[in-house]
Scaffold this active site. Structure first.
Site, mmCIF file in Angstrom:
data_model
loop_
_atom_site.group_PDB
_atom_site.id
_atom_site.type_symbol
_atom_site.label_atom_id
_atom_site.label_comp_id
_atom_site.label_asym_id
_atom_site.label_seq_id
_atom_site.Cartn_x
_atom_site.Cartn_y
_atom_site.Cartn_z
ATOM 1 N N LYS A 141 0.841 -1.205 0.000
ATOM 2 C CA LYS A 141 0.000 0.000 0.000
ATOM 3 C C LYS A 141 0.873 1.251 0.000
ATOM 4 O O LYS A 141 0.593 2.203 -0.724
ATOM 5 C CB LYS A 141 -0.924 -0.004 1.225
ATOM 6 C CG LYS A 141 -2.134 -0.912 1.064
ATOM 7 C CD LYS A 141 -3.069 -0.770 2.254
ATOM 8 C CE LYS A 141 -3.588 -2.118 2.701
ATOM 9 N NZ LYS A 141 -4.238 -2.111 4.000
ATOM 10 N N GLN A 186 -4.079 -1.315 10.097
ATOM 11 C CA GLN A 186 -3.948 -2.671 9.539
ATOM 12 C C GLN A 186 -4.483 -3.713 10.518
ATOM 13 O O GLN A 186 -4.137 -3.716 11.691
ATOM 14 C CB GLN A 186 -2.466 -2.950 9.205
ATOM 15 C CG GLN A 186 -2.220 -4.269 8.521
ATOM 16 C CD GLN A 186 -2.918 -4.389 7.162
ATOM 17 O OE1 GLN A 186 -2.886 -3.479 6.352
ATOM 18 N NE2 GLN A 186 -3.579 -5.513 6.934
ATOM 19 N N ASP A 236 -10.823 3.268 4.878
ATOM 20 C CA ASP A 236 -11.231 1.857 4.784
ATOM 21 C C ASP A 236 -12.756 1.728 4.730
ATOM 22 O O ASP A 236 -13.266 0.665 4.374
ATOM 23 C CB ASP A 236 -10.726 1.078 6.008
ATOM 24 C CG ASP A 236 -9.414 0.355 5.726
ATOM 25 O OD1 ASP A 236 -9.185 -0.010 4.559
ATOM 26 O OD2 ASP A 236 -8.641 0.161 6.677
#
Ligand code: NAP
Length: 276
Positions: free
Chosen positions: A17, A61, A87
């Protein structure tokens, strides 16, 4: 990006990412927490990032270290400022999605819609079946399809007559987490099949069930001892009208959607609007 602990898969995801974000000309910063960090430390870090005007998007994460407690992920995800929640996991953004209002939407289902739109696959009036009802894939996927006027059926581990229901689908989305689960008998000829699953196979028998002798995956397996496969059996390619590959399908478009959401988040904070 917030990375707590030393999970090897998480290290790879975060590295990818950061590279993609940096290559696209955005600034990416990694904030690390120890394996032994407390959930209060993760919350304090998220609060500091919320308050930092230079930051448009925050990604925490998953999974967080087990030592943080069973409810740590929910607590930490809920602490992310909704306008920086790239997200799309925050309940505020999930609620906006349900109401079809501008919001930051979970990246994987958003990517699946992007694939359908770019391939010119019609959704309006079509039968869509989503196998899987997780908060991060199945449920938002179903809502996004519904908002594009598909008639949506959501299936899960307790669904009766699953192959029969799946066979009714013009668009079939597999988000199950079981290698090669969706076989030929789940698929109507000509249907569009989106394979969200990412599974690592390490058992020879499983690899042999899915791939014929001499195939590239069998060679890969004998060289590496493992192969990456989706939830859809490769034989489905013979019946489907279109099928996303694994790897190289939903995965990369998901990362691209992280970027898109970051831009959307920046625009939203500047008073703009998002399109759902
Ligand atoms: P999850 O939270 O484990 O959810 C799996 C869903 O599949 C559940 O709703 C479960 O039903 C259902 N299911 C399990 N076994 C089933 C069966 N035998 N028949 C019917 N339904 C069954 O997984 P997830 O987070 O949604 O992820 C799904 C897959 O997508 C995984 O392989 C994951 O690695 C992959 N993934 C890929 C990306 C990407 O970027 N490509 C992103 C996210 C996830 P119940 O609710 O009844 O348990």
């Amino acid at each position: 990006m917030v990375l707590a602990g030393r999970n090897p898969a998480s290290e790879v995801y975060v590295r990818n990412k950061i590279k993609t974000v940096t290559d696209a000309g955005c600034r990416a910063e990694l904030f690390r927490l120890d394996d032994t960090a407390k959930v209060t430390e993760a919350l304090a870090l998220v609060h500091a990032l919320n308050a930092d005007e230079a930051i448009d998007g925050i990604l925490v994460q998953s999974p967080l270290p087990a030592g943080m407690g069973a409810d740590a992920e929910q607590r930490v995800f809920d602490a992310v400022e909704p306008l920086k929640d790239v997200d799309g996991f925050h309940p505020h953004n999930v609620g906006l999605l349900v109401q079809k209002r501008p919001a930051l939407v979970a990246c994987t289902p958003l990517g699946c819609i992007e694939l359908l739109e770019r391939e010119g696959i019609p959704m309006q009036g079509k039968q869509a079946v989503v196998i899987g009802r997780s908060d991060i894939v199945g449920k938002p996927m179903a809502l996004l399809l519904l908002h594009r006027d598909a008639t949506v059926t959501v299936c899960h581990s307790r669904t009766a007559n699953l192959p029969e229901l799946a066979r009714g689908a013009d668009i079939l989305v597999a988000a199950i987490g079981r290698a090669g689960f969706v076989t030929r008998e789940y698929v109507k000829p000509g249907a569009t099949v989106i394979d969200v699953g990412i599974n690592t196979l390490t058992a020879k028998a499983e690899v042999e069930r899915m791939f014929p002798e001499g195939s590239r995956k069998r060679v890969q397996f004998s060289e590496k001892g493992s192969v990456l496969v989706g939830d859809v059996h490769p034989e489905v390619a013979d019946v489907a009208g279109a099928l996303t590959p694994v790897p190289g399908g939903v995965g990369p478009i998901t990362v691209a959607m992280v970027l898109r959401n970051t831009v959307t988040a920046a625009e939203l904070r500047a008073g703009g609007k998002a399109a759902v």
